[in-house]
Every structure is written in C-alpha cells, then in structure tokens.
Design a protein around this motif. Structure first.
Motif, PDB file in Angstrom:
ATOM      1  N   GLU A  90      -0.003   9.766  -7.037  1.00 41.39           N
ATOM      2  CA  GLU A  90      -0.588   8.837  -6.080  1.00 41.39           C
ATOM      3  C   GLU A  90      -0.767   9.537  -4.739  1.00 41.39           C
ATOM      4  O   GLU A  90      -0.036  10.462  -4.414  1.00 41.39           O
ATOM      5  CB  GLU A  90       0.322   7.618  -5.914  1.00 41.39           C
ATOM      6  CG  GLU A  90      -0.250   6.561  -4.985  1.00 41.39           C
ATOM      7  CD  GLU A  90       0.750   5.447  -4.716  1.00 41.39           C
ATOM      8  OE1 GLU A  90       0.383   4.282  -4.846  1.00 41.39           O
ATOM      9  OE2 GLU A  90       1.900   5.765  -4.357  1.00 41.39           O
ATOM     10  N   ILE A 114      -1.362   4.833   1.862  1.00 41.35           N
ATOM     11  CA  ILE A 114      -1.206   4.604   0.430  1.00 41.35           C
ATOM     12  C   ILE A 114      -2.601   4.541  -0.175  1.00 41.35           C
ATOM     13  O   ILE A 114      -3.366   3.613   0.111  1.00 41.35           O
ATOM     14  CB  ILE A 114      -0.431   3.305   0.151  1.00 41.35           C
ATOM     15  CG1 ILE A 114       0.972   3.393   0.773  1.00 41.35           C
ATOM     16  CG2 ILE A 114      -0.328   3.054  -1.351  1.00 41.35           C
ATOM     17  CD1 ILE A 114       1.774   2.107   0.678  1.00 41.35           C
ATOM     18  N   TYR A 158      -1.370   2.010   6.959  1.00 39.55           N
ATOM     19  CA  TYR A 158      -0.502   0.919   7.395  1.00 39.55           C
ATOM     20  C   TYR A 158       0.346   1.439   8.560  1.00 39.55           C
ATOM     21  O   TYR A 158       1.114   2.392   8.393  1.00 39.55           O
ATOM     22  CB  TYR A 158       0.433   0.458   6.278  1.00 39.55           C
ATOM     23  CG  TYR A 158      -0.255  -0.091   5.038  1.00 39.55           C
ATOM     24  CD1 TYR A 158      -0.406  -1.461   4.850  1.00 39.55           C
ATOM     25  CD2 TYR A 158      -0.724   0.775   4.040  1.00 39.55           C
ATOM     26  CE1 TYR A 158      -1.010  -1.966   3.698  1.00 39.55           C
ATOM     27  CE2 TYR A 158      -1.334   0.278   2.892  1.00 39.55           C
ATOM     28  CZ  TYR A 158      -1.469  -1.091   2.731  1.00 39.55           C
ATOM     29  OH  TYR A 158      -2.065  -1.584   1.600  1.00 39.55           O
ATOM     30  N   LYS A 184      -2.398  -7.052   6.121  1.00 36.88           N
ATOM     31  CA  LYS A 184      -1.630  -6.818   4.896  1.00 36.88           C
ATOM     32  C   LYS A 184      -0.477  -5.868   5.196  1.00 36.88           C
ATOM     33  O   LYS A 184      -0.599  -4.967   6.039  1.00 36.88           O
ATOM     34  CB  LYS A 184      -2.528  -6.212   3.809  1.00 36.88           C
ATOM     35  CG  LYS A 184      -3.523  -7.186   3.205  1.00 36.88           C
ATOM     36  CD  LYS A 184      -2.847  -8.163   2.271  1.00 36.88           C
ATOM     37  CE  LYS A 184      -3.880  -8.997   1.520  1.00 36.88           C
ATOM     38  NZ  LYS A 184      -3.242  -9.941   0.586  1.00 36.88           N
ATOM     39  N   ALA A 231       2.954  -3.284   4.040  1.00 39.49           N
ATOM     40  CA  ALA A 231       3.524  -2.335   3.093  1.00 39.49           C
ATOM     41  C   ALA A 231       4.969  -2.075   3.508  1.00 39.49           C
ATOM     42  O   ALA A 231       5.246  -1.855   4.691  1.00 39.49           O
ATOM     43  CB  ALA A 231       2.732  -1.030   3.070  1.00 39.49           C
ATOM     44  N   ARG A 286       6.864   1.524  -7.445  1.00 42.32           N
ATOM     45  CA  ARG A 286       5.785   0.831  -6.751  1.00 42.32           C
ATOM     46  C   ARG A 286       5.504  -0.500  -7.444  1.00 42.32           C
ATOM     47  O   ARG A 286       5.387  -0.567  -8.669  1.00 42.32           O
ATOM     48  CB  ARG A 286       4.538   1.708  -6.741  1.00 42.32           C
ATOM     49  CG  ARG A 286       3.238   1.023  -6.338  1.00 42.32           C
ATOM     50  CD  ARG A 286       3.226   0.489  -4.932  1.00 42.32           C
ATOM     51  NE  ARG A 286       3.713   1.443  -3.967  1.00 42.32           N
ATOM     52  CZ  ARG A 286       3.057   2.539  -3.575  1.00 42.32           C
ATOM     53  NH1 ARG A 286       1.888   2.822  -4.093  1.00 42.32           N
ATOM     54  NH2 ARG A 286       3.580   3.340  -2.671  1.00 42.32           N
ATOM     55  N   LYS A 342       3.875  -4.832  -6.428  1.00 39.14           N
ATOM     56  CA  LYS A 342       3.433  -5.830  -5.466  1.00 39.14           C
ATOM     57  C   LYS A 342       4.526  -6.890  -5.332  1.00 39.14           C
ATOM     58  O   LYS A 342       5.122  -7.309  -6.326  1.00 39.14           O
ATOM     59  CB  LYS A 342       2.132  -6.487  -5.917  1.00 39.14           C
ATOM     60  CG  LYS A 342       0.911  -5.599  -5.781  1.00 39.14           C
ATOM     61  CD  LYS A 342       0.587  -5.339  -4.314  1.00 39.14           C
ATOM     62  CE  LYS A 342      -0.715  -4.548  -4.170  1.00 39.14           C
ATOM     63  NZ  LYS A 342      -1.047  -4.318  -2.748  1.00 39.14           N
ATOM     64  N   THR A 353       2.769  -4.433  -0.458  1.00 41.16           N
ATOM     65  CA  THR A 353       2.883  -3.241  -1.303  1.00 41.16           C
ATOM     66  C   THR A 353       4.257  -2.616  -1.081  1.00 41.16           C
ATOM     67  O   THR A 353       4.556  -2.132   0.010  1.00 41.16           O
ATOM     68  CB  THR A 353       1.782  -2.223  -0.972  1.00 41.16           C
ATOM     69  OG1 THR A 353       0.498  -2.825  -1.193  1.00 41.16           O
ATOM     70  CG2 THR A 353       1.909  -0.981  -1.844  1.00 41.16           C
ATOM     71  N   TRP A 354       5.086  -2.644  -2.124  1.00 40.37           N
ATOM     72  CA  TRP A 354       6.452  -2.127  -2.021  1.00 40.37           C
ATOM     73  C   TRP A 354       6.548  -0.711  -2.574  1.00 40.37           C
ATOM     74  O   TRP A 354       6.038  -0.404  -3.651  1.00 40.37           O
ATOM     75  CB  TRP A 354       7.415  -3.022  -2.803  1.00 40.37           C
ATOM     76  CG  TRP A 354       7.879  -4.226  -2.040  1.00 40.37           C
ATOM     77  CD1 TRP A 354       7.217  -5.408  -1.890  1.00 40.37           C
ATOM     78  CD2 TRP A 354       9.108  -4.356  -1.321  1.00 40.37           C
ATOM     79  NE1 TRP A 354       7.950  -6.267  -1.119  1.00 40.37           N
ATOM     80  CE2 TRP A 354       9.122  -5.654  -0.759  1.00 40.37           C
ATOM     81  CE3 TRP A 354      10.197  -3.517  -1.100  1.00 40.37           C
ATOM     82  CZ2 TRP A 354      10.182  -6.121   0.016  1.00 40.37           C
ATOM     83  CZ3 TRP A 354      11.262  -3.978  -0.333  1.00 40.37           C
ATOM     84  CH2 TRP A 354      11.244  -5.270   0.210  1.00 40.37           C
ATOM     85  N   THR A 355       7.226   0.156  -1.820  1.00 36.61           N
ATOM     86  CA  THR A 355       7.585   1.504  -2.254  1.00 36.61           C
ATOM     87  C   THR A 355       9.098   1.603  -2.152  1.00 36.61           C
ATOM     88  O   THR A 355       9.649   1.575  -1.055  1.00 36.61           O
ATOM     89  CB  THR A 355       6.928   2.571  -1.361  1.00 36.61           C
ATOM     90  OG1 THR A 355       5.509   2.424  -1.408  1.00 36.61           O
ATOM     91  CG2 THR A 355       7.315   3.979  -1.813  1.00 36.61           C
ATOM     92  N   ARG A 387       4.954  -8.850 -13.584  1.00 35.15           N
ATOM     93  CA  ARG A 387       4.492  -7.749 -12.742  1.00 35.15           C
ATOM     94  C   ARG A 387       4.884  -6.393 -13.325  1.00 35.15           C
ATOM     95  O   ARG A 387       5.973  -6.253 -13.885  1.00 35.15           O
ATOM     96  CB  ARG A 387       5.075  -7.878 -11.333  1.00 35.15           C
ATOM     97  CG  ARG A 387       4.335  -8.817 -10.427  1.00 35.15           C
ATOM     98  CD  ARG A 387       5.053  -8.929  -9.092  1.00 35.15           C
ATOM     99  NE  ARG A 387       6.294  -9.692  -9.198  1.00 35.15           N
ATOM    100  CZ  ARG A 387       7.194  -9.806  -8.217  1.00 35.15           C
ATOM    101  NH1 ARG A 387       7.011  -9.169  -7.077  1.00 35.15           N
ATOM    102  NH2 ARG A 387       8.273 -10.540  -8.382  1.00 35.15           N
TER     103      ARG A 387
END
Length: 262
Positions: free
Chosen positions: A75, A108, A113, A148, A150, A202, A204, A217-219, A256
């Motif tokens: 990614e 990302i 962000y 949005k 992250a 990763r 949502k 957006t989760w990392t 998910r």
C-alpha cells in the motif's frame, strides 16, 4: 442546499466535536458499564449519537490473525511530520496533545490527512489475537476537503519507558484531575510517537467516543511498543475521577475485512 453541501456541514460538525470536545459535556457519557451513561447507552443519550448503537462499522474491534486478509500488494502509506509548538489538555475522557500549527500529515493511497491530535486510552481499545494491551495511543488525522478522518493506532505493553512520553510526562502534573486544563509543552515532534510502521492492520471503522462517526480509516500498528509501570501510573493518576479506564468495549466486525500489510 445541495446534498453534498449538507453532508460536508454534518461531517465538519462531527469532526469539531471529536477534535475539540469542548462542546461535549463530559458528564453526558462514561465508560462505566451498567451506568445510565455507560457505553451500552451512548446511542440513547443524544439523538445525534444514534450511530453508537445503529452503526455497522464501529470501533474498536478484536483483530484475529486467523480471520485477516494478507494484502498481496504493498500500500502507498507515507507520512511527513514536523516539530511544532504543542499544548497538552485534559479533556476528562482522555489526555490530549494538540499542535498550534500544521505539524504534518499522513498519506494513504495518495490521499492526505492532516495530523490534528494525539490521545491515550487505558487499557487498549483494540485487541489482537485476544490480547488487550496496557495502553493505546491514537493519532487522529483529517482531510481538509470533506473532513473524513484517519486514525493511526499504536499499542503498548509494560516494559521499558517510552521515550516520547518521557519528554512530555513532566507536564502531566499541571493538568492532573483538572477538567479542560491546558499547559504549553513547547516543541514536540510527532515522528517520535510512531517511529516504525512496517507491519499494520487496515480496516474501516469509527471514532470511539460519541457521536461514534463512521468512515474512519484505521491503521493499527502491529509493532507493539513499551511503556513503564511508572509512566502508565502517571497517566492514570492524571485522569479525571471516573475516567482512569477509558476504553470503549469491543464492537462487532459485521462482516468487515481486516487487511494485514507487511
């Protein structure tokens, strides 16, 4: 008013509530299970918080390596942070660091962000393979175009002192137990929080306090770091009474997908 404009205004309002917290009366929600304002009732307290009970992409979650998807292609994850003057605040539900000026951003898949704040959760909110960690640090980022968000999550276990916290813990006393207290902490480099992110999950999800806004957006950094017993104790002692534990219960994945990038 066009639908797109209405959506933008709603997202801007949600981001303001999460990032500033000043407009959320702290006594309106708690982390005490069974209480009238506990996590299971967040969605009933305020009509604007209904997503806390009706949402299908809520956070935090239980990550299980048996049920993840290993990404086949790398990614595009990049970040660039700058040392800037910062303040530490006690929002009651969390100890927060915010930067006075632009302190950098994360990209990302080429979407930018901007970094907004950092805050601590004790114990961790997300779990990995059934293990709940001693601490979780969230780095909240937000797009300027549509608001949005992250979130980059770093997990900690008891061990050696955390170098970043060593630099800021001397300011904790100034805001200890004091709702909305604020203290100047000088130049802080965000790079020192997430030094290594070479393996991460990763998915949502949502923010983990009311109004539980989704589309985040989760990392989740797979490299677990350490914090000392003394450092963790100082964080707990600084929390407003009743918020020494500030981890929302795990939420269902509801189908998910969780990807692992390595």
């Amino acid at each position: 008013m066009e639908v797109s404009k209405k959506l933008f205004l709603i997202m801007a309002m949600v981001a303001f509530l999460y990032i500033n917290d000043a407009s959320v009366e702290q006594e309106e929600f708690s982390y005490k299970r069974g209480a009238w304002n506990g996590p299971e009732h967040w969605g009933d307290i305020n009509k604007d918080w209904e997503t806390c009970k009706t949402g299908r992409m809520q956070s935090p979650v239980a990550v299980d390596d048996k049920n993840i998807i290993v990404a086949q292609q790398p990614e595009d994850l990049q970040w660039s942070y700058y040392p800037k003057n910062a303040v530490m605040m006690n929002h009651g539900h969390a100890i927060v660091i915010e930067w006075k000026d632009e302190a950098g951003a994360v990209w990302i898949n080429k979407t930018e962000y901007s970094l907004k704040q950092v805050h601590w959760h004790m114990p961790s909110e997300n779990t990995i393979n059934g293990h709940r960690f001693d601490l979780e640090v969230h780095m909240l980022h937000q797009r300027t175009t549509d608001q949005k968000m992250a979130m980059i999550s770093n997990l900690y276990k008891i061990g050696n002192p955390d170098p970043f916290f060593t630099k800021v813990e001397k300011y904790i006393g100034a805001i200890s137990r004091k709702m909305d207290a604020k203290v100047e902490i000088g130049i802080i480099d965000p790079k020192e929080i997430s030094r290594v992110i070479d393996k991460y999950y990763r998915l949502k999800g949502s923010i983990t306090i009311p109004p539980c806004t989704e589309g985040v957006t989760w990392t989740i950094n797979r490299n677990v770091r350490t914090i000392s017993v003394e450092q963790l104790k100082s964080l707990k002692e600084a929390a407003v009474v009743g918020y020494e534990r500030n981890a929302r219960p795990l939420q269902p994945l509801n189908g998910r997908e969780v990807e692992l990038f390595a």
